[in-house]
Motif scaffolding. Structure first.
Motif, PDB file in Angstrom:
ATOM      1  N   ALA A 115      34.285  57.230  47.174  1.00 12.44           N
ATOM      2  CA  ALA A 115      35.701  57.356  47.522  1.00 12.44           C
ATOM      3  C   ALA A 115      36.102  56.279  48.538  1.00 12.44           C
ATOM      4  N   TYR A 116      35.223  55.999  49.489  1.00 10.78           N
ATOM      5  CA  TYR A 116      35.483  54.974  50.492  1.00 10.78           C
ATOM      6  C   TYR A 116      35.530  53.592  49.843  1.00 10.78           C
ATOM      7  N   ALA A 117      34.596  53.292  48.948  1.00  9.52           N
ATOM      8  CA  ALA A 117      34.516  51.976  48.310  1.00  9.52           C
ATOM      9  C   ALA A 117      35.731  51.693  47.432  1.00  9.52           C
ATOM     10  N   THR A 118      36.291  52.719  46.831  1.00  7.09           N
ATOM     11  CA  THR A 118      37.446  52.496  45.954  1.00  7.09           C
ATOM     12  C   THR A 118      38.658  51.973  46.716  1.00  7.09           C
ATOM     13  N   SER A 119      38.670  52.139  48.020  1.00  5.57           N
ATOM     14  CA  SER A 119      39.791  51.621  48.798  1.00  5.57           C
ATOM     15  C   SER A 119      39.627  50.136  49.141  1.00  5.57           C
ATOM     16  N   PHE A 120      38.449  49.579  48.845  1.00  2.00           N
ATOM     17  CA  PHE A 120      38.187  48.177  49.180  1.00  2.00           C
ATOM     18  C   PHE A 120      37.903  47.286  47.979  1.00  2.00           C
ATOM     19  N   PHE A 121      37.454  47.865  46.885  1.00  2.00           N
ATOM     20  CA  PHE A 121      37.073  47.077  45.720  1.00  2.00           C
ATOM     21  C   PHE A 121      38.081  47.256  44.591  1.00  2.00           C
ATOM     22  N   PRO A 122      38.078  46.321  43.629  1.00  2.00           N
ATOM     23  CA  PRO A 122      39.055  46.406  42.539  1.00  2.00           C
ATOM     24  C   PRO A 122      38.798  47.598  41.622  1.00  2.00           C
ATOM     25  N   ALA A 123      39.824  47.959  40.885  1.00  2.00           N
ATOM     26  CA  ALA A 123      39.695  49.012  39.880  1.00  2.00           C
ATOM     27  C   ALA A 123      38.812  48.495  38.745  1.00  2.00           C
ATOM     28  N   ALA A 124      38.293  49.401  37.952  1.00  2.00           N
ATOM     29  CA  ALA A 124      37.380  49.030  36.866  1.00  2.00           C
ATOM     30  C   ALA A 124      38.008  48.013  35.914  1.00  2.00           C
ATOM     31  N   HIS A 125      39.273  48.205  35.566  1.00  2.00           N
ATOM     32  CA  HIS A 125      39.907  47.271  34.630  1.00  2.00           C
ATOM     33  C   HIS A 125      40.057  45.878  35.245  1.00  2.00           C
ATOM     34  N   GLU A 126      40.259  45.800  36.558  1.00  2.00           N
ATOM     35  CA  GLU A 126      40.361  44.496  37.222  1.00  2.00           C
ATOM     36  C   GLU A 126      39.007  43.787  37.217  1.00  2.00           C
ATOM     37  N   LEU A 127      37.957  44.546  37.448  1.00  2.00           N
ATOM     38  CA  LEU A 127      36.610  43.977  37.437  1.00  2.00           C
ATOM     39  C   LEU A 127      36.235  43.523  36.027  1.00  2.00           C
ATOM     40  N   GLU A 128      36.589  44.302  35.022  1.00  2.00           N
ATOM     41  CA  GLU A 128      36.321  43.906  33.637  1.00  2.00           C
ATOM     42  C   GLU A 128      37.046  42.612  33.287  1.00  2.00           C
ATOM     43  N   THR A 129      38.295  42.483  33.717  1.00  2.00           N
ATOM     44  CA  THR A 129      39.064  41.256  33.465  1.00  2.00           C
ATOM     45  C   THR A 129      38.417  40.072  34.163  1.00  2.00           C
ATOM     46  N   LEU A 130      37.993  40.264  35.396  1.00  2.00           N
ATOM     47  CA  LEU A 130      37.339  39.210  36.161  1.00  2.00           C
ATOM     48  C   LEU A 130      36.077  38.734  35.451  1.00  2.00           C
ATOM     49  N   VAL A 131      35.227  39.648  35.047  1.00  2.00           N
ATOM     50  CA  VAL A 131      33.975  39.285  34.378  1.00  2.00           C
ATOM     51  C   VAL A 131      34.262  38.620  33.034  1.00  2.00           C
ATOM     52  N   PHE A 132      35.247  39.120  32.293  1.00  2.00           N
ATOM     53  CA  PHE A 132      35.618  38.512  31.014  1.00  2.00           C
ATOM     54  C   PHE A 132      36.053  37.062  31.209  1.00  2.00           C
ATOM     55  N   ARG A 133      36.865  36.820  32.209  1.00  2.00           N
ATOM     56  CA  ARG A 133      37.341  35.451  32.463  1.00  2.00           C
ATOM     57  C   ARG A 133      36.201  34.542  32.898  1.00  2.00           C
ATOM     58  N   LEU A 134      35.266  35.086  33.660  1.00  2.00           N
ATOM     59  CA  LEU A 134      34.124  34.285  34.105  1.00  2.00           C
ATOM     60  C   LEU A 134      33.201  33.922  32.945  1.00  2.00           C
ATOM     61  N   THR A 135      33.058  34.797  31.974  1.00  2.00           N
ATOM     62  CA  THR A 135      32.169  34.507  30.852  1.00  2.00           C
ATOM     63  C   THR A 135      32.758  33.456  29.919  1.00  2.00           C
ATOM     64  N   GLY A 136      34.043  33.208  30.010  1.00  2.00           N
ATOM     65  CA  GLY A 136      34.690  32.241  29.130  1.00  2.00           C
ATOM     66  C   GLY A 136      34.682  30.817  29.652  1.00  2.00           C
ATOM     67  N   ALA A 137      34.146  30.593  30.839  1.00  2.00           N
ATOM     68  CA  ALA A 137      34.192  29.246  31.419  1.00  2.00           C
ATOM     69  C   ALA A 137      32.924  28.956  32.209  1.00  2.00           C
ATOM     70  N   ARG A 138      32.481  27.722  32.137  1.00  2.00           N
ATOM     71  CA  ARG A 138      31.311  27.321  32.931  1.00  2.00           C
ATOM     72  C   ARG A 138      31.702  27.140  34.393  1.00  2.00           C
ATOM     73  N   GLN A 139      32.913  26.692  34.616  1.00  2.00           N
ATOM     74  CA  GLN A 139      33.395  26.440  35.974  1.00  2.00           C
ATOM     75  C   GLN A 139      34.850  26.862  36.064  1.00  2.00           C
ATOM     76  N   MET A 140      35.191  27.527  37.164  1.00  5.23           N
ATOM     77  CA  MET A 140      36.567  27.966  37.359  1.00  5.23           C
ATOM     78  C   MET A 140      36.836  28.069  38.856  1.00  5.23           C
ATOM     79  N   ARG A 141      38.005  27.665  39.252  1.00  3.57           N
ATOM     80  CA  ARG A 141      38.392  27.797  40.662  1.00  3.57           C
ATOM     81  C   ARG A 141      38.727  29.257  40.962  1.00  3.57           C
ATOM     82  N   VAL A 142      38.459  29.658  42.177  1.00  7.27           N
ATOM     83  CA  VAL A 142      38.800  31.020  42.594  1.00  7.27           C
ATOM     84  C   VAL A 142      40.298  31.239  42.447  1.00  7.27           C
TER      85      VAL A 142
END
Length: 73
Positions: free
Chosen positions: A7-34
């Protein structure tokens, strides 16, 4: 999960769908700016996604290089 730690961590980390989007975008590129990773994230949620990126870097899933135009070999 009803754990106080979860419950404490959910107030600091992204929601599951945001994390899934982040990982999906990272897998599509060798290099990407933050900034590119954060471009679609609402300003109010950016801190959470930045923490997720840093956590991925901490565990070696991604590497963060200082303002480089190319990935070092």
């Amino acid at each position: 999960m009803k754990s106080p730690l979860v419950a404490y961590a959910t107030s600091f980390f992204p929601a599951a769908h945001e994390l899934e989007t982040l990982v999906f975008r990272l897998t599509g590129a060798r290099q990407m700016r933050v900034s590119e990773l954060l471009s679609d994230v609402p300003a109010a949620r950016r801190g959470r996604v930045e923490r997720a990126i840093l956590t991925l870097a901490k565990y070696g899933v991604v590497k963060i290089h200082a303002r480089s135009l190319t990935i070092p070999q």
